[in-house]
Design a protein around this motif. Structure first.
Motif, PDB file in Angstrom:
ATOM      1  N   LEU A  50       0.840  -1.211   0.000  1.00 16.48           N
ATOM      2  CA  LEU A  50       0.000   0.000   0.000  1.00 16.48           C
ATOM      3  C   LEU A  50       0.869   1.253   0.000  1.00 16.48           C
ATOM      4  O   LEU A  50       0.530   2.259  -0.635  1.00 16.48           O
ATOM      5  N   GLU A  51       1.996   1.165   0.690  1.00 19.38           N
ATOM      6  CA  GLU A  51       2.947   2.290   0.730  1.00 19.38           C
ATOM      7  C   GLU A  51       3.404   2.637  -0.692  1.00 19.38           C
ATOM      8  O   GLU A  51       3.500   3.810  -1.060  1.00 19.38           O
ATOM      9  N   ARG A  52       3.653   1.575  -1.485  1.00 17.63           N
ATOM     10  CA  ARG A  52       4.073   1.780  -2.883  1.00 17.63           C
ATOM     11  C   ARG A  52       2.971   2.486  -3.678  1.00 17.63           C
ATOM     12  O   ARG A  52       3.234   3.340  -4.502  1.00 17.63           O
ATOM     13  N   SER A  53       1.713   2.096  -3.381  1.00 18.42           N
ATOM     14  CA  SER A  53       0.582   2.733  -4.071  1.00 18.42           C
ATOM     15  C   SER A  53       0.453   4.198  -3.678  1.00 18.42           C
ATOM     16  O   SER A  53       0.061   5.036  -4.488  1.00 18.42           O
ATOM     17  N   VAL A  54       0.782   4.517  -2.413  1.00 19.66           N
ATOM     18  CA  VAL A  54       0.749   5.917  -1.967  1.00 19.66           C
ATOM     19  C   VAL A  54       1.841   6.694  -2.710  1.00 19.66           C
ATOM     20  O   VAL A  54       1.591   7.775  -3.251  1.00 19.66           O
ATOM     21  N   ALA A  55       3.039   6.088  -2.778  1.00 14.78           N
ATOM     22  CA  ALA A  55       4.167   6.759  -3.437  1.00 14.78           C
ATOM     23  C   ALA A  55       3.844   7.043  -4.907  1.00 14.78           C
ATOM     24  O   ALA A  55       4.289   8.048  -5.467  1.00 14.78           O
ATOM     25  N   LYS A  56       3.055   6.132  -5.507  1.00 12.42           N
ATOM     26  CA  LYS A  56       2.687   6.319  -6.922  1.00 12.42           C
ATOM     27  C   LYS A  56       1.428   7.160  -7.078  1.00 12.42           C
ATOM     28  O   LYS A  56       0.867   7.243  -8.180  1.00 12.42           O
ATOM     29  N   GLU A  57       0.953   7.707  -5.968  1.00 12.95           N
ATOM     30  CA  GLU A  57      -0.240   8.568  -5.921  1.00 12.95           C
ATOM     31  C   GLU A  57      -1.494   7.892  -6.458  1.00 12.95           C
ATOM     32  O   GLU A  57      -2.354   8.512  -7.066  1.00 12.95           O
ATOM     33  N   ARG A  58      -1.579   6.571  -6.239  1.00 13.79           N
ATOM     34  CA  ARG A  58      -2.806   5.844  -6.631  1.00 13.79           C
ATOM     35  C   ARG A  58      -3.817   5.902  -5.501  1.00 13.79           C
ATOM     36  O   ARG A  58      -5.013   5.845  -5.729  1.00 13.79           O
ATOM     37  N   ILE A  59      -3.310   5.922  -4.275  1.00 14.25           N
ATOM     38  CA  ILE A  59      -4.180   6.100  -3.107  1.00 14.25           C
ATOM     39  C   ILE A  59      -3.522   7.130  -2.187  1.00 14.25           C
ATOM     40  O   ILE A  59      -2.313   7.386  -2.314  1.00 14.25           O
ATOM     41  N   THR A  60      -4.325   7.705  -1.292  1.00 10.58           N
ATOM     42  CA  THR A  60      -3.767   8.679  -0.350  1.00 10.58           C
ATOM     43  C   THR A  60      -3.328   7.939   0.922  1.00 10.58           C
ATOM     44  O   THR A  60      -3.693   6.773   1.127  1.00 10.58           O
TER      45      THR A  60
END
Ligand code: CAA
Length: 284
Positions: A50-60
Motif C-alpha cells: 500500500l505504501e508503494r501505491s501511496v508513493a505512486k499517488e494511486r491512493i492517499t
C-alpha cells in the motif's frame, strides 16, 4: 447473496494478498494465522504494497490507513470466521490440514457462509465432502502476486450451487479480478497447463539441452512471457511445483505428468527457490 465480511485463513504470500485486495474493495476482513509473528509479517507485506501505491499517488495516506483498519488479525478461528459471509482458506497445501480446517469451519460458521479454498490443485469436491454444506464450497484460486494478477480461477465442485458460484464470481469482480469458470479436475486449468511447461523446462536442464538462463531467455524473448519458466518455478516454490506435478501424475495416471527427477532432487536438497535462497538461481 450479500457479502460484507470476508475471512481469510492464512497470512502468507497468498492469504495476505487476498486480504489486501478484499480490504481494498471495501470489505471488512479478518485474517487468521497460527502465530502472531506470521500475522505481523502478513500485515507488513500489505503495508509495504500500500505504501508503494501511496508513493505512486494511486491512493492517499488516509486511504491506506482505512484499508489497513479494515483488516482485523487473529489467531482464533472462531473470532476469524464466526461471523463471516465467506471464508477464503489459504493454508498449507495438504489435504489433511485443509479437511480439518473445513470440518471446523462447517461447525462454527453460520448456515449462509460460503467456504472457499484457494487451493492450487487439491480437489474441491473432496474438500466439500467433509462438510455438511458441499453446495456452499467452492474454489477461488488466486494467482501470485495476488495484488497484481487479474485472474481468479473459480472452481465448481461437484455439488457447488449456481447461487454460490454467481456470488463468488461477483465477489471476484468486486475485488478487481477477472473470474474464469473451471470444473474440478486435477490442476484445474492454470496448473494443468503451466506446471507441465515448467516441468519440461526442468527436464531441459536435466538433459543438458541448455542452461537455466538460456531456457528462460527463450521463453521470455521468444514467447513474451514476463518471467522464464525456471525463474517462475523459483518464485512459486519448487516444493509447490513438485506437489502439483504429483497431483497431476496421481490424478490422471499418465506418464506425461511425471515430475522431473531433478525437481525431486532440488526439493530433497532444500533448494526450494526464492524462499529458501536457492533454486535454479541463487537469491540474497
Ligand atoms: N506483490 C505486490 N506487487 C508486486 C509484487 C508483489 N510480490 N511484485 C511486483 N509487484 C508489482 C510492482 O509493484 C509493479 O507495480 P506497478 O506496475 O503498479 O508499479 C508491478 O507489479 C510490476 O512489477 P515490476 O515492474 O517490479 O516487475 P515486473 O514487470 O517484472 O512484474 C510480475 C513482476 C508481475 C511478478 C511479473 O514478472 C509477472 O507477471 N510474472 C509472472 C507471474 C505469474 O505467472 N504468476 C502466476 C504464478 S502461478 C500461481 O500463482 C498459481 C499456482 O497455483 C502456482
Amino acid at each position: 447473496m450479500d457479502i460484507k465480511r470476508v475471512s481469510v485463513l492464512g497470512a502468507g504470500q497468498m492469504g495476505s494478498g487476498i486480504a489486501q485486495v478484499a480490504a481494498q474493495a471495501g470489505y471488512q476482513v479478518s485474517m487468521l494465522d497460527t502465530k502472531e509473528e506470521f500475522l505481523q509479517r502478513g500485515i507488513n507485506r500489505i503495508g509495504k504494497n500500500l505504501e508503494r501505491s501511496v508513493a505512486k499517488e494511486r491512493i492517499t495516506e488516509d486511504e491506506k490507513n482505512e484499508i489497513l483498519n479494515r483488516i482485523h488479525t487473529t489467531t482464533g478461528i472462531q473470532e476469524a470466521a464466526g461471523d463471516a459471509d465467506i471464508v477464503i482458506e489459504a493454508v498449507v497445501e495438504n489435504m489433511e490440514v485443509k479437511a480439518d480446517v473445513f470440518r471446523k469451519l462447517d461447525k462454527i460458521c453460520p448456515g449462509h457462509t460460503i467456504l472457499a479454498s484457494n487451493t492450487s490443485s487439491l480437489p474441491i469436491t473432496e474438500i466439500a465432502a467433509v462438510t455438511k454444506r458441499p453446495e456452499q464450497v467452492i474454489g477461488m484460486h488466486f494467482m501470485n502476486p495476488v495484488p497484481v494478477m487479474k485472474l481468479v480461477e473459480v472452481i465448481r465442485g461437484l455439488a457447488t450451487s449456481d447461487e454460490v458460484f454467481a456470488t463468488v464470481e461477483q465477489l471476484s469482480r468486486d475485488m478487481g479480478k477477472n473470474p474464469v469458470e473451471v470444473n474440478d479436475f486435477p490442476g484445474f486449468v492454470s496448473n494443468r497447463v503451466l506446471m507441465p511447461m515448467i516441468n519440461e523446462a526442468i527436464y531441459a536442464v536435466y538433459e543438458g539441452v541448455a542452461t537455466p538462463e538460456a531456457i528462460d531467455d527463450v521463453m521470455k524473448m521468444g514467447m513474451n512471457h514476463p518471467m522464464g519458466p525456471l525463474t517462475l518455478a523459483d518464485f512459486i516454490g519448487l516444493d509447490t511445483c513438485l506437489y502439483i506435478m504429483e497431483t497431476l501424475y496421481e490424478g490422471f495416471g499418465d506418464s506425461k505428468y511425471r515430475p522431473c527427477p531433478l525437481l525431486r532432487k532440488y526439493v530433497k536438497a532444500g533448494w526450494l527457490g526464492k524462499k529458501s535462497g536457492r533454486g535454479f538461481y541463487t537469491y540474497e
